[in-house]
Design an enzyme around this catalytic site. Structure first.
Site, PDB file in Angstrom:
ATOM      1  CB  THR A 121      80.038  23.874  37.866  1.00 55.89           C
ATOM      2  OG1 THR A 121      78.799  24.399  38.350  1.00 55.89           O
ATOM      3  CG2 THR A 121      80.469  22.711  38.757  1.00 55.89           C
ATOM      4  CG  LEU A 150      71.227  29.766  40.061  1.00 56.18           C
ATOM      5  CD1 LEU A 150      71.272  30.461  38.705  1.00 56.18           C
ATOM      6  CD2 LEU A 150      70.587  30.664  41.106  1.00 56.18           C
ATOM      7  CD  GLU A 152      68.214  23.236  34.328  1.00 59.59           C
ATOM      8  OE1 GLU A 152      67.354  23.183  33.424  1.00 59.59           O
ATOM      9  OE2 GLU A 152      69.291  22.617  34.275  1.00 59.59           O
ATOM     10  CE1 TYR A 251      57.848  13.477  47.979  1.00 57.07           C
ATOM     11  CE2 TYR A 251      59.806  14.871  47.909  1.00 57.07           C
ATOM     12  CZ  TYR A 251      58.521  14.630  48.367  1.00 57.07           C
ATOM     13  OH  TYR A 251      57.907  15.522  49.203  1.00 57.07           O
ATOM     14  CB  CYS A 260      73.575  20.387  38.389  1.00 54.04           C
ATOM     15  SG  CYS A 260      73.477  22.109  37.847  1.00 54.04           S
ATOM     16  CE  LYS A 263      78.851  20.322  34.231  1.00 53.38           C
ATOM     17  NZ  LYS A 263      78.941  21.507  33.346  1.00 53.38           N
ATOM     18  CE  LYS A 321      64.424  21.463  38.260  1.00 52.05           C
ATOM     19  NZ  LYS A 321      64.879  21.924  39.589  1.00 52.05           N
TER      20      LYS A 321
END
Length: 439
Positions: A121, A150, A152, A251, A260, A263, A321
């Site tokens: 990125t 993607l 995780e 949620y 991600c 940042k 998560k």
């Protein structure tokens, strides 16, 4: 095709394994000799469902190799993927030194025409800087931008069955080669979008910033709902039934984390600053999220009327998560740091992130091997990650073990009536509670 992947972090390892699984010969290069040795033996440094089997199978089939020899890997490659780290610097700017060093290495060792593909990125405009670095190369090296999307926990499936593939390039040759490379993954008809490099770079930031915005949006509404006596769960039902809005990433909870969203939101803000645009909305997204990470701490503090010293808090869930061991920017880390500062004792459990927690906190917290071990001797319990094994706990057992009989639900996992029926005080996100009216 013969591919070289520079970097064996999360993106590089997943990309290398998945590309090899469709018949390509892939050499993943890293400067860490010990890491390369472990990967060659099939030892995976991250928790990602399906990845270990994928790596092991393709090593055995001799389609996937790990090496420290960048010269040989680049010299034999048709495509070199740059998947090195881009750590955040001051004010959200990304440190691109590893990207540029990798590109210089490609320039040094390329023996034939090839594509260098930016998988890391990177900010908008990076491809143009890479072209400047490659000027004067002995061979023709085309620069392609191919951001990853993607998630995780589902990264292998996301790569093998992508919702879309975004490719930024300038020539028909690069377009043809990249089309052939991704053809096995889009046989069901999902789109491959070709565009200029800057647009591809922006697409990555746009996607993550928008999803982060949805999370901060629902969390801001949840906090207001608590004040006005509304139930965010009911509000959400009405909200997501609108087809224009959709039901994902809406949620209420204790904030987002990971490698991600935080940042990339800050990276986008930094790009805006460079061009004289404050991007106030994205600044607010970040500020709301940072504040949201403190919500559970403030609720615990309120419950004990500010007297937190020597209280023992059990924490279920440490990763940002489920289905990952990644604790980068995790709300649980913010909570633990705040509790430690308040002189609390911490007993924590996570199904896969315990080793990461021990690296971060060392002996400052007690990391337990079982969820119910963590509540032994604890005053209260805070649930910070929505792992499946936390969804149906024994509330009566929690009541008997927790000295202060309070459960703090950072992910709104439980039915309030069921928790309260067991005799527990229940604190969640976005539901009215008169005890929290002055929070």
């Amino acid at each position: 095709m013969r591919l070289c992947v520079l970097g064996t972090g999360y993106v590089g390892l997943v990309a290398g394994a998945c590309f090899s699984d469709s018949g390509n010969h892939v050499v993943c290069v890293d400067i860490d000799k010990d890491k390369v040795k472990k990967l060659t033996a099939g030892e995976i440094p991250i928790f990602e469902p399906g990845l270990e089997d994928l790596v092991t199978r393709n090593i055995k089939a001799k389609r996937l190799e790990f090496s420290t020899d960048s010269a040989a890997a680049i010299g034999n490659a048709q495509i070199v993927f740059v998947a090195v780290g881009t750590p955040s610097g001051k004010y959200g700017a990304l440190d691109l030194k590893y990207v540029f060093e990798a590109v210089k290495t490609v320039k040094e060792f390329a023996k034939k025409d090839l594509l260098v593909v930016l998988k890391s990125t990177v900010p908008v405009g990076t491809a143009a800087k890479v072209r400047e670095i490659l000027e004067g190369s002995r061979v023709n090296i085309e620069v392609v931008s191919n951001p990853e999307f993607l998630k995780e926990g589902t990264a292998v499936n996301d790569f093998l069955r992508p919702e879309r593939v975004v490719i930024g390039c300038q020539t028909s040759n690069a377009r043809r080669i990249m089309s052939d490379l991704y053809a096995p993954y889009v046989r069901s008809g999902n789109p491959v979008y070709f565009m200029d490099n800057s647009s591809a770079e922006m697409a990555k930031y746009a996607a993550n910033a928008f999803l982060a915005m949805k999370i901060s949006f629902i969390n801001e509404l949840a906090n207001l709902s608590e004040k006005v006596g509304a139930d965010i769960q009911d509000v959400r039902k009405a909200l997501v039934s609108d087809s224009r809005i959709g039901n994902k990433f809406l949620y209420a909870g204790c904030g987002y984390g990971g490698s991600c969203f935080p940042k990339d939101v800050q990276g986008l803000i930094h790009v805006g600053h460079q061009f004289g645009m404050p991007l106030q909305m994205f600044r607010s997204v970040h500020e709301v999220n940072e504040k949201q990470k403190m919500v559970i701490f403030e609720k615990i503090k309120k419950h004990f009327r500010g007297q937190l010293k020597d209280k023992t808090v059990a924490i279920w869930g440490l990763s940002f998560k489920p289905m990952t061991d990644d604790m980068r920017e995790a709300p649980a880390v913010t909570l633990i740091n705040s509790l430690l500062e308040a002189k609390c004792k911490i007993k924590a459990y996570d199904p896969v992130a315990s080793h990461e927690a021990m690296k971060i906190f060392e002996n400052r917290i007690q990391v337990c091997s079982d969820a119910y071990d963590a509540i032994q001797g604890a005053d209260v319990l805070a649930v910070m990650t929505e792992w499946n094994e936390f969804r149906s706990p024994d509330f009566e057992l929690l009541k008997s073990k927790l000295k202060a009989s309070a459960l703090f639900d950072g992910r709104n996992l439980f039915n309030p009536d069921s928790v309260k029926a067991a005799g527990l005080d229940y604190y969640c996100i976005g539901r009215p509670d008169p005890r929290m009216e002055n929070l």
